[in-house]
Scaffold this motif. Structure first.
Motif, mmCIF file in Angstrom:
data_model
loop_
_atom_site.group_PDB
_atom_site.id
_atom_site.type_symbol
_atom_site.label_atom_id
_atom_site.label_comp_id
_atom_site.label_asym_id
_atom_site.label_seq_id
_atom_site.Cartn_x
_atom_site.Cartn_y
_atom_site.Cartn_z
ATOM 1 N N ARG A 91 -35.154 -34.782 14.663
ATOM 2 C CA ARG A 91 -34.373 -33.545 14.543
ATOM 3 C C ARG A 91 -34.949 -32.750 13.382
ATOM 4 O O ARG A 91 -34.923 -33.200 12.242
ATOM 5 C CB ARG A 91 -32.893 -33.837 14.298
ATOM 6 C CG ARG A 91 -32.013 -32.580 14.259
ATOM 7 C CD ARG A 91 -30.567 -32.923 13.938
ATOM 8 N NE ARG A 91 -29.693 -31.773 14.080
ATOM 9 C CZ ARG A 91 -29.509 -30.847 13.133
ATOM 10 N NH1 ARG A 91 -30.150 -30.965 11.963
ATOM 11 N NH2 ARG A 91 -28.695 -29.826 13.334
ATOM 12 N N LEU A 94 -25.944 -28.196 18.293
ATOM 13 C CA LEU A 94 -25.048 -29.343 18.197
ATOM 14 C C LEU A 94 -25.301 -30.115 16.901
ATOM 15 O O LEU A 94 -26.444 -30.270 16.466
ATOM 16 C CB LEU A 94 -25.241 -30.282 19.392
ATOM 17 C CG LEU A 94 -24.888 -29.729 20.774
ATOM 18 C CD1 LEU A 94 -25.196 -30.767 21.850
ATOM 19 C CD2 LEU A 94 -23.417 -29.322 20.835
ATOM 20 N N ASN A 95 -24.236 -30.622 16.312
ATOM 21 C CA ASN A 95 -24.336 -31.419 15.088
ATOM 22 C C ASN A 95 -24.527 -32.885 15.478
ATOM 23 O O ASN A 95 -23.581 -33.668 15.536
ATOM 24 C CB ASN A 95 -23.081 -31.237 14.238
ATOM 25 C CG ASN A 95 -23.173 -31.980 12.915
ATOM 26 O OD1 ASN A 95 -24.262 -32.308 12.451
ATOM 27 N ND2 ASN A 95 -22.027 -32.261 12.316
ATOM 28 N N VAL A 96 -25.771 -33.255 15.776
ATOM 29 C CA VAL A 96 -26.097 -34.613 16.204
ATOM 30 C C VAL A 96 -27.245 -35.137 15.346
ATOM 31 O O VAL A 96 -28.027 -34.364 14.793
ATOM 32 C CB VAL A 96 -26.489 -34.659 17.694
ATOM 33 C CG1 VAL A 96 -25.275 -34.409 18.575
ATOM 34 C CG2 VAL A 96 -27.578 -33.633 18.008
ATOM 35 N N THR A 97 -27.340 -36.458 15.249
ATOM 36 C CA THR A 97 -28.319 -37.079 14.365
ATOM 37 C C THR A 97 -29.292 -37.949 15.150
ATOM 38 O O THR A 97 -29.043 -38.302 16.312
ATOM 39 C CB THR A 97 -27.618 -37.939 13.304
ATOM 40 O OG1 THR A 97 -26.791 -38.915 13.964
ATOM 41 C CG2 THR A 97 -26.747 -37.079 12.401
ATOM 42 N N THR A 116 -22.655 -34.832 24.640
ATOM 43 C CA THR A 116 -22.533 -36.013 23.784
ATOM 44 C C THR A 116 -21.336 -36.827 24.268
ATOM 45 O O THR A 116 -20.197 -36.377 24.158
ATOM 46 C CB THR A 116 -22.326 -35.610 22.313
ATOM 47 O OG1 THR A 116 -21.144 -34.805 22.203
ATOM 48 C CG2 THR A 116 -23.511 -34.811 21.810
ATOM 49 N N ILE A 170 -32.169 -39.424 20.778
ATOM 50 C CA ILE A 170 -32.744 -38.460 19.843
ATOM 51 C C ILE A 170 -33.728 -39.197 18.938
ATOM 52 O O ILE A 170 -33.346 -40.071 18.169
ATOM 53 C CB ILE A 170 -31.655 -37.784 18.997
ATOM 54 C CG1 ILE A 170 -30.649 -37.067 19.902
ATOM 55 C CG2 ILE A 170 -32.276 -36.798 18.011
ATOM 56 C CD1 ILE A 170 -29.473 -36.474 19.148
ATOM 57 N N LEU A 228 -27.721 -38.890 24.182
ATOM 58 C CA LEU A 228 -27.143 -37.722 24.833
ATOM 59 C C LEU A 228 -27.297 -37.835 26.343
ATOM 60 O O LEU A 228 -28.153 -38.565 26.839
ATOM 61 C CB LEU A 228 -27.852 -36.440 24.372
ATOM 62 C CG LEU A 228 -27.973 -36.178 22.872
ATOM 63 C CD1 LEU A 228 -28.814 -34.930 22.641
ATOM 64 C CD2 LEU A 228 -26.601 -36.026 22.246
ATOM 65 N N ASP A 283 -18.272 -39.439 24.367
ATOM 66 C CA ASP A 283 -17.398 -40.064 23.381
ATOM 67 C C ASP A 283 -17.272 -41.554 23.685
ATOM 68 O O ASP A 283 -18.001 -42.099 24.517
ATOM 69 C CB ASP A 283 -16.030 -39.375 23.345
ATOM 70 C CG ASP A 283 -15.276 -39.479 24.671
ATOM 71 O OD1 ASP A 283 -15.667 -40.303 25.541
ATOM 72 O OD2 ASP A 283 -14.290 -38.739 24.855
ATOM 73 N N ARG A 337 -28.808 -40.985 18.140
ATOM 74 C CA ARG A 337 -27.696 -40.803 19.066
ATOM 75 C C ARG A 337 -28.221 -40.630 20.488
ATOM 76 O O ARG A 337 -29.319 -40.128 20.711
ATOM 77 C CB ARG A 337 -26.867 -39.588 18.664
ATOM 78 C CG ARG A 337 -25.606 -39.416 19.501
ATOM 79 C CD ARG A 337 -24.564 -38.601 18.812
ATOM 80 N NE ARG A 337 -23.314 -38.580 19.542
ATOM 81 C CZ ARG A 337 -22.224 -37.945 19.139
ATOM 82 N NH1 ARG A 337 -22.238 -37.284 17.996
ATOM 83 N NH2 ARG A 337 -21.113 -37.983 19.846
ATOM 84 N N LEU A 355 -34.600 -30.830 18.797
ATOM 85 C CA LEU A 355 -34.437 -32.261 19.022
ATOM 86 C C LEU A 355 -35.610 -32.787 19.835
ATOM 87 O O LEU A 355 -35.961 -32.218 20.872
ATOM 88 C CB LEU A 355 -33.139 -32.556 19.776
ATOM 89 C CG LEU A 355 -31.825 -32.130 19.128
ATOM 90 C CD1 LEU A 355 -30.655 -32.533 20.018
ATOM 91 C CD2 LEU A 355 -31.677 -32.721 17.737
ATOM 92 N N THR A 389 -31.164 -26.664 19.683
ATOM 93 C CA THR A 389 -29.741 -26.973 19.805
ATOM 94 C C THR A 389 -28.968 -26.508 18.579
ATOM 95 O O THR A 389 -29.527 -26.397 17.481
ATOM 96 C CB THR A 389 -29.529 -28.489 19.983
ATOM 97 O OG1 THR A 389 -28.141 -28.750 20.211
ATOM 98 C CG2 THR A 389 -29.965 -29.248 18.745
#
Length: 206
Positions: free
Chosen positions: A182, A156-159, A127, A179, A164, A129, A162, A192, A154
């Motif tokens: 999810r 990972l705390n992703v929504t 991810t 993404i 990647l 930054d 987002r 994902l 995964t």
């Protein structure tokens, strides 16, 4: 930055997806504005129409992205406030001195454009930054994949929405993906649904 009455082109240190709305705040000359002509800066909502990674120079730490946007107004549409993950497209307009682009929602695909194959492929997911450098990363294995997208488990705390970075050492591929979904499976692990941005994943082997 390249800018005119209808939009702008600039470089970012992190990826952004075509069809997304972003808010720009820039010191735009008053003759190029459609509103706030006397404000010190111009804050305008814009639609991402083009985004592509710039080939990395040998001394460059992170990937840069060339982005082109169209100016769409002082405020986002109500549909964006209800769901910021909505993607849009530009609608034809009658060009005039004070014209801005109009928006329409992108239609959702009812079915996949390409069948995904059950191929376990080891990949590294990162991810980026705000500076384009990895903030989180994880090694995982694809459950299904096509040249257009993939499904991966995964932690990972992703929504949704987002972007990647996904890389495969065996396939010698590194690209970006948005993404699209999810979902937490019965085993308690999130899956994902990814759509590759720009480049297709090379599934063909020589």
């Amino acid at each position: 930055m390249d800018v005119n009455h209808f939009g702008a082109g600039f470089t970012l240190t992190r990826p952004v997806e075509v069809g997304r709305l972003i808010q720009l705040t820039i010191p735009l000359p008053h003759q190029l504005r459609c509103f706030d002509h006397t404000a010190p800066v111009y804050s305008v909502w814009s639609l991402v129409c083009h985004a592509a990674a710039i080939p990395r120079a040998p001394h460059q730490d992170a990937t840069l992205f060339r982005v082109g946007v169209g100016f769409v107004g002082k405020a986002p549409p109500h549909s964006y406030e209800e769901d910021p993950t909505v993607r849009y497209e530009l609608l034809p307009i009658k060009v005039g001195q004070n014209s801005m682009w109009k928006l329409g929602q992108r239609p959702l695909a009812n079915q996949r454009r390409e069948t995904r194959l059950i191929i376990p492929l080891e990949v590294l997911v990162e991810t980026p930054d705000e500076n384009g450098k990895p903030s989180m990363q994880e090694n995982t294995v694809t459950e299904t994949i096509s040249s257009l997208g993939a499904c991966i488990p995964t932690s990972l705390n992703v929504t949704v929405g987002r972007v990647l970075k996904i890389s495969s050492r065996s396939d010698r591929v590194s690209t970006f993906a948005a993404i699209r979904s999810r979902k937490v499976a019965p085993d308690g692990i999130a899956r994902l649904g990814l759509e590759f941005i720009g480049e297709r994943w090379p599934l063909q082997r020589d």
